[in-house]
Write an enzyme that holds these catalytic residues in place. Structure first.
Site, PDB file in Angstrom:
ATOM      1  N   ASN A 198      -3.145  -3.981  -7.140  1.00  0.00           N
ATOM      2  CA  ASN A 198      -1.750  -3.895  -7.576  1.00  0.00           C
ATOM      3  C   ASN A 198      -1.360  -5.284  -8.066  1.00  0.00           C
ATOM      4  O   ASN A 198      -1.172  -6.189  -7.257  1.00  0.00           O
ATOM      5  CB  ASN A 198      -0.864  -3.453  -6.397  1.00  0.00           C
ATOM      6  N   LYS A 256       1.341  -6.194  -9.472  1.00  0.00           N
ATOM      7  CA  LYS A 256       2.775  -6.500  -9.396  1.00  0.00           C
ATOM      8  C   LYS A 256       3.204  -7.148 -10.728  1.00  0.00           C
ATOM      9  O   LYS A 256       2.685  -6.782 -11.772  1.00  0.00           O
ATOM     10  CB  LYS A 256       3.070  -7.373  -8.176  1.00  0.00           C
ATOM     11  N   HIS A 270       6.135   1.996  -3.634  1.00  0.00           N
ATOM     12  CA  HIS A 270       5.675   0.732  -3.066  1.00  0.00           C
ATOM     13  C   HIS A 270       6.821   0.075  -2.296  1.00  0.00           C
ATOM     14  O   HIS A 270       7.988   0.215  -2.663  1.00  0.00           O
ATOM     15  CB  HIS A 270       5.181  -0.208  -4.177  1.00  0.00           C
ATOM     16  N   GLU A 319       8.016  -2.765  -2.234  1.00  0.00           N
ATOM     17  CA  GLU A 319       8.940  -3.614  -3.008  1.00  0.00           C
ATOM     18  C   GLU A 319       9.920  -2.765  -3.813  1.00  0.00           C
ATOM     19  O   GLU A 319      11.057  -3.177  -4.051  1.00  0.00           O
ATOM     20  CB  GLU A 319       8.133  -4.568  -3.901  1.00  0.00           C
ATOM     21  N   GLU A 351       0.882   1.108   3.973  1.00  0.00           N
ATOM     22  CA  GLU A 351       1.114  -0.327   3.827  1.00  0.00           C
ATOM     23  C   GLU A 351       2.191  -0.765   4.811  1.00  0.00           C
ATOM     24  O   GLU A 351       3.383  -0.554   4.567  1.00  0.00           O
ATOM     25  CB  GLU A 351       1.564  -0.639   2.394  1.00  0.00           C
ATOM     26  N   GLY A 380       1.608  -9.388   1.703  1.00  0.00           N
ATOM     27  CA  GLY A 380       1.761 -10.736   1.158  1.00  0.00           C
ATOM     28  C   GLY A 380       1.983 -11.806   2.221  1.00  0.00           C
ATOM     29  O   GLY A 380       2.280 -12.949   1.907  1.00  0.00           O
ATOM     30  N   SER A 405      -2.412  -7.552   2.814  1.00  0.00           N
ATOM     31  CA  SER A 405      -3.234  -8.717   3.136  1.00  0.00           C
ATOM     32  C   SER A 405      -4.732  -8.406   3.258  1.00  0.00           C
ATOM     33  O   SER A 405      -5.412  -8.946   4.128  1.00  0.00           O
ATOM     34  CB  SER A 405      -2.702  -9.401   4.402  1.00  0.00           C
TER      35      SER A 405
HETATM   36  P1  PGA Z   1      -1.002  -8.019  -0.553  1.00  0.00           P
HETATM   37  O1  PGA Z   1      -0.132  -6.849  -1.234  1.00  0.00           O
HETATM   38  O2  PGA Z   1      -2.444  -7.581  -0.631  1.00  0.00           O
HETATM   39  O3  PGA Z   1      -0.717  -9.226  -1.402  1.00  0.00           O
HETATM   40  O4  PGA Z   1      -0.535  -8.138   0.847  1.00  0.00           O
HETATM   41  C1  PGA Z   1      -0.457  -5.500  -1.019  1.00  0.00           C
HETATM   42  C2  PGA Z   1       0.472  -4.614  -1.794  1.00  0.00           C
HETATM   43  O5  PGA Z   1       1.659  -4.971  -1.925  1.00  0.00           O
HETATM   44  O6  PGA Z   1       0.074  -3.559  -2.304  1.00  0.00           O
END
Ligand code: PGA
Length: 234
Positions: free
Chosen positions: A7, A9, A85, A87, A154, A160, A196
């Site tokens: 992803n 983003k 997601h 976010e 998730e 993140g 992560s």
């Molecule tokens: P990350 O993000 O691997 O940077 O923790 C995962 C995601 O948001 O899908």
């Protein structure tokens, strides 16, 4: 065979995507690799790498300035779209009902929605993790999926953040999702873990029962970080 989805983003350019695709071209893997990229990169010729979007409108067409429909995504050749997601849930107030409508729109245009569910830190601390996960699955998955969906667990507090739940916590969450999907008549739905994931923890995470792959944010942006995840498991 595992599913390794990146992803991106709001990162990257068409050039960095072409560089990634070139770097992935000769990798020897049975795994299904998907890159979910910004809309402006969807038309990139991606060889054997599957391309996906990161969001989709719930509407078919019309006066929705700035939105992109599932049909528009599908005509670029993309096959997947992330919906719900964390976010999007956090910054755009997307509820399970909205996520479900978006997943339905994706399915109607032949896209496979990657439907995300997971608990916030507040929900975790309040002991609501299992409840949020189960209601996320039951309320975000449309009725008529034809088996064409992927679920991503998730934990929102870990995204993140360099944090991951313990292996038993991941196992418990994925078992609950698998049981919930079975109860809904969707027993063979792939379930990804996200938050992560790195080259150093990917193999261990993907060895946990009911973990059919990973959804990777930060570590999917550079070949040197992403390739070790893809090759960490057959
Ligand atoms: P990350 O993000 O691997 O940077 O923790 C995962 C995601 O948001 O899908």
């Amino acid at each position: 065979m595992k599913i390794i989805a990146g992803n991106w983003k709001m990162n990257g350019t068409r050039n960095t995507l072409s560089e990634m695709i070139a770097a992935l071209e000769h990798i020897d893997t049975e795994n299904r690799v998907i890159l979910c990229v910004p809309y402006t990169m969807l038309c990139t010729n991606s060889g054997k790498i599957n391309i996906g979007a990161q969001d989709v409108s719930a509407h078919d067409h019309g006066a929705y300035t700035g939105e992109i429909s599932a049909k528009m995504i599908a005509e670029t050749g993309a096959k997947y779209v992330i919906v719900g997601h964390s976010e999007r849930r956090q910054y755009h107030n997307e509820t399970n009902a909205i996520v479900r409508a978006k997943a339905s729109a994706a399915l109607a245009s032949g896209l496979t929605p990657i439907i995300c569910v997971g608990e916030t830190m507040d929900e975790k601390q309040a002991g609501k993790t299992m409840e949020i996960i189960e209601s996320g699955v039951r309320e975000s998955v449309p009725d008529d999926t034809n088996g064409n969906i992927i679920i991503a667990y998730e934990p929102r507090w870990a995204i993140g953040a360099g944090l991951t739940p313990s292996a038993p916590e991941i196992a418990t969450a994925h078992e609950l999702i698998a049981n919930t999907l079975t109860d809904m008549g969707l027993a063979n739905t792939p379930i990804l873990y996200g938050a992560s994931v790195k080259g150093t923890n990917a193999a261990q995470i993907m060895s946990i029962p009911h973990v059919d792959g990973v959804l990777v944010g930060g570590a999917s942006l550079k070949p040197d970080d992403f390739i070790p995840i893809i090759t960490s498991t057959k």
